[in-house]
Each structure stands twice: as C-alpha cells, then as structure tokens.
Design an enzyme around this catalytic site. Structure first.
Site, PDB file in Angstrom:
ATOM      1  N   GLY A 159     -39.872 -24.729  46.628  1.00 17.17           N
ATOM      2  CA  GLY A 159     -39.231 -23.906  47.663  1.00 17.17           C
ATOM      3  C   GLY A 159     -39.810 -22.501  47.706  1.00 17.17           C
ATOM      4  O   GLY A 159     -39.094 -21.535  47.990  1.00 17.17           O
ATOM      5  N   GLY A 217     -39.276 -20.180  50.779  1.00 21.39           N
ATOM      6  CA  GLY A 217     -37.918 -19.832  51.188  1.00 21.39           C
ATOM      7  C   GLY A 217     -37.611 -18.370  50.935  1.00 21.39           C
ATOM      8  O   GLY A 217     -38.459 -17.603  50.461  1.00 21.39           O
ATOM      9  N   ASP A 269     -44.102 -25.968  48.479  1.00 22.35           N
ATOM     10  CA  ASP A 269     -43.025 -26.039  49.464  1.00 22.35           C
ATOM     11  C   ASP A 269     -43.303 -27.254  50.341  1.00 22.35           C
ATOM     12  O   ASP A 269     -44.421 -27.760  50.392  1.00 22.35           O
ATOM     13  CB  ASP A 269     -42.964 -24.767  50.321  1.00 22.35           C
ATOM     14  CG  ASP A 269     -41.571 -24.547  50.905  1.00 22.35           C
ATOM     15  OD1 ASP A 269     -40.894 -23.577  50.509  1.00 22.35           O
ATOM     16  OD2 ASP A 269     -41.143 -25.368  51.752  1.00 22.35           O
ATOM     17  N   ILE A 270     -42.255 -27.684  51.052  1.00 24.62           N
ATOM     18  CA  ILE A 270     -42.433 -28.845  51.930  1.00 24.62           C
ATOM     19  C   ILE A 270     -43.298 -28.487  53.135  1.00 24.62           C
ATOM     20  O   ILE A 270     -43.931 -29.347  53.736  1.00 24.62           O
ATOM     21  CB  ILE A 270     -41.049 -29.389  52.375  1.00 24.62           C
ATOM     22  CG1 ILE A 270     -41.181 -30.796  52.943  1.00 24.62           C
ATOM     23  CG2 ILE A 270     -40.359 -28.439  53.330  1.00 24.62           C
ATOM     24  CD1 ILE A 270     -39.865 -31.558  53.027  1.00 24.62           C
ATOM     25  N   ARG A 271     -43.338 -27.187  53.470  1.00 28.63           N
ATOM     26  CA  ARG A 271     -44.186 -26.742  54.572  1.00 28.63           C
ATOM     27  C   ARG A 271     -45.187 -25.717  54.051  1.00 28.63           C
ATOM     28  O   ARG A 271     -44.876 -24.964  53.116  1.00 28.63           O
ATOM     29  CB  ARG A 271     -43.357 -26.142  55.694  1.00 28.63           C
ATOM     30  CG  ARG A 271     -42.481 -25.012  55.215  1.00 28.63           C
ATOM     31  CD  ARG A 271     -41.563 -24.486  56.306  1.00 28.63           C
ATOM     32  NE  ARG A 271     -40.869 -23.295  55.808  1.00 28.63           N
ATOM     33  CZ  ARG A 271     -39.750 -23.307  55.083  1.00 28.63           C
ATOM     34  NH1 ARG A 271     -39.184 -24.447  54.762  1.00 28.63           N
ATOM     35  NH2 ARG A 271     -39.196 -22.182  54.676  1.00 28.63           N
ATOM     36  N   TYR A 303     -22.823 -28.774  50.015  1.00 24.63           N
ATOM     37  CA  TYR A 303     -23.694 -27.880  49.228  1.00 24.63           C
ATOM     38  C   TYR A 303     -23.024 -27.536  47.889  1.00 24.63           C
ATOM     39  O   TYR A 303     -23.633 -27.622  46.825  1.00 24.63           O
ATOM     40  CB  TYR A 303     -23.957 -26.619  50.052  1.00 24.63           C
ATOM     41  CG  TYR A 303     -24.733 -25.525  49.359  1.00 24.63           C
ATOM     42  CD1 TYR A 303     -26.010 -25.747  48.850  1.00 24.63           C
ATOM     43  CD2 TYR A 303     -24.207 -24.230  49.257  1.00 24.63           C
ATOM     44  CE1 TYR A 303     -26.725 -24.727  48.246  1.00 24.63           C
ATOM     45  CE2 TYR A 303     -24.917 -23.202  48.660  1.00 24.63           C
ATOM     46  CZ  TYR A 303     -26.179 -23.457  48.152  1.00 24.63           C
ATOM     47  OH  TYR A 303     -26.878 -22.444  47.570  1.00 24.63           O
ATOM     48  N   LYS A 343     -24.085 -28.365  44.032  1.00 23.62           N
ATOM     49  CA  LYS A 343     -24.338 -27.293  43.054  1.00 23.62           C
ATOM     50  C   LYS A 343     -23.483 -27.473  41.787  1.00 23.62           C
ATOM     51  O   LYS A 343     -23.960 -27.216  40.680  1.00 23.62           O
ATOM     52  CB  LYS A 343     -24.126 -25.918  43.697  1.00 23.62           C
ATOM     53  CG  LYS A 343     -25.250 -25.530  44.655  1.00 23.62           C
ATOM     54  CD  LYS A 343     -26.573 -25.390  43.911  1.00 23.62           C
ATOM     55  CE  LYS A 343     -27.757 -25.146  44.802  1.00 23.62           C
ATOM     56  NZ  LYS A 343     -29.057 -25.166  44.075  1.00 23.62           N
TER      57      LYS A 343
HETATM   58  C1  AKB Z   1     -25.237 -19.898  51.462  1.00 20.50           C
HETATM   59  O1  AKB Z   1     -24.641 -19.085  52.179  1.00 20.50           O
HETATM   60  O2  AKB Z   1     -25.149 -21.120  51.603  1.00 20.50           O
HETATM   61  C2  AKB Z   1     -26.072 -19.358  50.315  1.00 20.50           C
HETATM   62  C3  AKB Z   1     -25.304 -19.326  49.043  1.00 20.50           C
HETATM   63  C4  AKB Z   1     -24.164 -18.410  48.890  1.00 20.50           C
HETATM   64  O3  AKB Z   1     -25.616 -20.036  48.135  1.00 20.50           O
HETATM   65  N1  AKB Z   1     -26.556 -18.060  50.642  1.00 20.50           N
END
Ligand code: AKB
Length: 320
Positions: free
Chosen positions: A12, A15, A38-40, A147, A151
């Site tokens: 990444g 990014g 990175d993927i790109r 997400y 995590k």
């Molecule tokens: C998001 O907003 O998803 C990120 C984070 C807080 O991990 N910036």
C-alpha cells in the site's frame, strides 16, 4: 534504539500513509533497501524514481512471496487496506483485502522467519459500546463496520502470531490521519483532509458529518513518528503488540472550520451528513494512549492549531 532491519517491503505504498512512510524509511535505511509495492503503479515522483517499486495485490500470496524472497526482505510494513466508508460499500472486498492480505503477510513472515512486521489497526476497532471519552486500550471491541471487524480480527491474528510462533508483529490504532501530500480515500475521517483543499480552492466545503462530530485525529508527521518509534522499540518492553492506542488531537468539524477560517476568513462550510455520520458516531471522541506513552515513549507534537497552520502553509502554494 536498535536498528536491526535492513531490507523492507511496504504494501500500500501509494496510499495516504504509505506515500510518506516509504520516503521516511528510504531516508533511514537507504533507497535500495525499501521496496515500495501497491496494486497500482505510482504516478511520477519520488516514490517511483527514488527506489524499487513492484506491483502487488496483497491477496496474491505467490507474488508477495516471490518479492519477499527475491529482494531478501526481512521487515514488512503492511499498509494496504480498504477503509471504513469503502468497506461499507464493498464489505466482501474489505474482508478479502484486509484479512486475506494480512494472513498472507503473517504466513510468509512465519515461514521465512522475517525479523519484524508492522500491521496497523485503527480506532475503527471501537464501537458504540466502547466508552466515548478516553476510550481505554483494553475495552469492549464491538465495531459495527466491516472495516472495524477486520481490524479487530487483525489485531487478534497479529497477537496470535506473536504468542504462538514468536513472530515480532506490531501495530498501532491509527486515528484519522491528516496530511498534505497524498489525499486519503474511502475513510470516514477523510473530511478533515478534503476540507483544506476546498477551503483553499473554492472557499466552500460541504461536510459529510455534523458540525458537532468529534473524532480522534493525528497529523502525518506524528503518524510517521509513531510508526517508526514503535518499530524501534525494544520488544521485551512491550506488553501489548498490535493494539496500541495513540492519541494526537480530537476536535469537532466546526472547531476545524473555525481554525481554518483564521487563515482563510472567507471560507464557508455547510453540513450535509451522509452514511458516514453513523460510522463516526460509533467511534470514540477521545482515546487513552497511556500504554504507548509508558511502553515506548509515545508523544505527539502537533495540535489543532499547529497542524492547521502547517497544512495551509504546505497546501497554499500548490493550490492557490
Ligand atoms: C477511516 O476513516 O476509515 C480511517 C481510519 C480511522 O482508520 N481513516
């Protein structure tokens, strides 16, 4: 401070964080010792010209393994991830990239006995049941976003590889990161970066969270410092490994607007909350980073005032 690492791979790397972490690592360890992936492919600029770059989809374990072998890599900074807002639009993609990608890194690191792996987490591990003020490091982790789920799982996986296989895996819970070099993409805290571009260019911004929305944030120099400091820390002094809370600053959207208006008085912000409001509301407003301070000496340098002044100074000449 021990510096035992020499051959680094960054996933990444194009990014928001990777694009500033990679040059910082190259400055420390030498351009040729830091392989950006990175993927790109990167656009023109120092990331491509300064040192090696390879295309890598982190879900492709074979390519990752070949790169780690051929460049004789001993340390991985695994920065590739799908963030919170994109994760809600594409939950299965978030699961795949964030967890299959991480498993690939951890398994290769285990098999090849790499020295050290950095796997960032996020304040997204917290959820509505977490205390909203001064959220402790060890607390209820029941996120409501995909997400956040990836995590929390990532933190547990990292710790599992530490305990089960003796692998050196480390990570911090990044708050929203504010930066002037590469815009973020797909996050809930992105408004705190977009707002600077719009304030300077069109003097108008339509903000996707309410004015009273308070979130933990951090300026990029502190983010890079935290990352490097944790990786430099003596492993034996760490009680946790992959779940360090790190606080920089916390402010509401309207406090940020007022601070920007000190530099751009004609700036006007409107508020049109969208689906990202619910994500922001599920996260704490402030976090307790006592463990990071005690175990590896974490101290942020930037607050709202100094960060805003620096952002305007850096972006102003480029945008006006
Ligand atoms: C998001 O907003 O998803 C990120 C984070 C807080 O991990 N910036």
């Amino acid at each position: 401070m021990t510096r035992t690492t020499h051959r680094i791979l960054v996933t990444g790397a194009c990014g928001q964080i990777g694009s500033e972490l990679t040059p910082a690592l190259r400055e420390r360890y030498g351009d040729d010792n830091v392989v950006a992936t990175d993927i790109r492919p990167p656009g023109a600029g120092h990331l491509r010209d300064q040192g090696p770059f390879e295309e890598l989809n982190v879900c492709d374990r074979g390519v990752m393994d070949t790169l780690i072998e051929s460049y004789n890599i001993d340390t991985v900074y695994h920065m590739a991830a799908i963030l919170s807002a994109t994760g809600e639009e594409k939950p299965t993609l978030a699961w795949d990239v964030n967890l299959r990608g991480l498993m690939n890194v951890l398994e290769i690191a285990r098999e090849r006995q790499l020295l050290r792996v950095f796997c960032p987490s996020s304040i997204a591990v917290f959820g509505p049941e977490t205390p909203h003020d001064c959220a402790p490091q060890t607390t209820i982790l029941q996120p409501t976003t995909m997400y956040g789920i990836t995590k929390v799982t990532g933190e547990l996986l990292g710790e599992y590889y530490v305990q089960r296989f003796g692998l050196d895996v480390r990570g911090v819970r990044y708050p929203g990161i504010i930066s002037s070099e590469t815009p973020p993409g797909g996050g809930t805290t992105d408004y705190a970066v977009d707002i600077f571009y719009q304030a300077l260019q069109s003097k108008h911004y339509s903000c996707f969270v309410r004015p009273d929305t308070v979130l933990p944030m951090m300026y990029m120099p502190d983010c890079i410092k935290a990352t490097l400091d944790l990786m430099d820390a003596d492993f034996d002094f760490l009680r946790g490994h992959c779940n360090f809370n790190i606080a920089g600053m916390s402010f509401s959207a309207e406090q940020l607007v007022s601070e920007i208006q000190k530099h751009v008085p004609e700036f006007v912000c409107e508020y049109e909350p969208d689906f990202r409001q619910a994500i922001a509301d599920s996260w704490p407003q402030t976090i307790d980073d006592a463990s990071a301070r005690a175990e590896w000496g974490w101290r942020p340098q930037f607050d709202l005032t100094s960060m805003t002044a620096d952002m305007i100074e850096k972006l102003g000449p480029r945008l006006i």
